[in-house]
Design an enzyme around this catalytic site. Structure first.
Site: not given
Ligand SMILES: NC(=O)c1ccc[n+]([C@@H]2O[C@H](COP(=O)([O-])OP(=O)(O)OC[C@H]3O[C@@H](n4cnc5c(N)ncnc54)[C@H](OP(=O)(O)O)[C@@H]3O)[C@@H](O)[C@H]2O)c1
Length: 290
Positions: A127, A39
């Site tokens: 994250y 990606v």
């Protein structure tokens, strides 16, 4: 026939989603593993989506190692945010619905009650920040998008990058007769990836947009979850509850990121079963239940 492209199809959720869609009439599924599409490479994303001509793209690809995200923030943001943007741009060009999988770690855990889709995110770690950035970029870049937040995922494929999942780690330690120490001051809503996949299928069928929380019902601490794993698997082990100050994790985690969902109710979509039932089903399906 609805053409669905699943990116990150080799992971826990991705593999269960591909199986759920292939097992349901009305879908044509194209599955891309990490080897097929990266990606972070916009050309590879664009070419793959132009060839697949999807109605819906589900992006399950992510850099999921929460502590490693603290040490490698550039990788976390490249995969979880910039990569998500490339996928969303590809969806816009293909006029496809863009589905981005996100996390309970977008919240700070201070609410003291289950978070709903209306609550304001405030991530505590890299994250969570990278996933929130991914959510925002997807919503900005693609006119039709769905953000689906999961939490504490366990599935039969296991997260390869994490060397399995929490349930497997507990069973492996019990088999080695290792003492097991698990934090008892962090609450969350476990998610069986198979249940998330079938819930997701129900949302895709209706091309739902916006933000949705999709975990198993209920919540527990990691210690309570480990206790249930050992009980249901009939495994004997010394299990010690510890505080999150003692476990040496590099990333701060929300104290209580329990997810609720107002939207599933409003949409008349069944909330996945209680986590205890899902855990039992997982252990039966993987041949370890007592
Ligand atoms: N795991 C959890 O506890 C949890 C909790 C909340 C939300 N989520 C979210 O749920 C989603 C699915 O997670 P999961 O548990 O299924 O994780 P997973 O098993 O690790 O799956 C993620 C997949 O993404 C692939 N991937 C990583 N970097 C990539 C890249 N640059 N390009 C393309 N593919 C890439 C991985 O391939 P490799 O392994 O080969 O690198 C893996 O197959 C993610 O969005 C995650 O953020 C997970």
């Amino acid at each position: 026939m609805i053409r669905v492209t699943v990116i990150g199809s080799g992971g826990q959720l991705g593999s269960d989603l591909v199986a759920a869609l292939r097992g349901t009439e009305g879908y044509h599924v194209t599955a891309f593993t990490h080897d097929d599409i990266d990606v972070t490479n916009p050309d590879s994303v664009r070419t793959a989506l132009q060839n697949a001509r999807p109605n819906i793209v589900v992006n399950c690809a992510a850099f999921v190692r929460v502590d490693d995200c603290e040490d490698h923030p550039e990788t976390a943001f490249l995969v979880n945010a910039v990569g998500a943007l490339y996928v969303a741009r590809g969806c816009r060009e293909s006029n496809a619905l863009c589905v981005y999988i996100s996390t309970d770690y977008v919240f700070d855990g201070q609410k003291g009650a289950p978070y709903t889709e209306e609550d304001c995110p405030r991530p505590l770690n890299v994250y969570g920040a990278s996933k929130l950035a991914g959510e925002t970029l997807v919503q900005q870049a693609c006119p039709r998008s769905l953000v689906v937040r999961l939490a504490s995922v366990f599935g039969s494929t296991g997260a390869r990058s994490k060397g399995g999942n929490f349930v497997e780690a507990i069973i492996a330690k019990a088999q080695r007769a290792d003492p097991i120490r698990v934090v008892d001051d962090i609450r969350m809503s476990p998610t069986y990836s198979r249940d998330a996949a079938s819930g997701l299928e129900a949302l895709l069928r209706r091309e739902i947009t916006g933000v949705i929380h999709l975990t198993n019902s209920g919540a527990c601490t990691w210690y309570e979850f480990a206790r249930a794993v050992l009980d249901y698997a009939g495994a004997k082990a010394t299990l010690e509850a510890v505080s999150s100050h003692q476990d040496g994790a590099r990333a701060r985690r929300p104290k209580d990121s329990t997810l609720g969902s107002a939207r599933l109710l409003a949409l008349h979509v069944d909330r996945p079963r209680p986590w205890q039932e899902a855990l039992r089903a997982y252990l039966i399906e993987t041949g370890r239940a007592r």
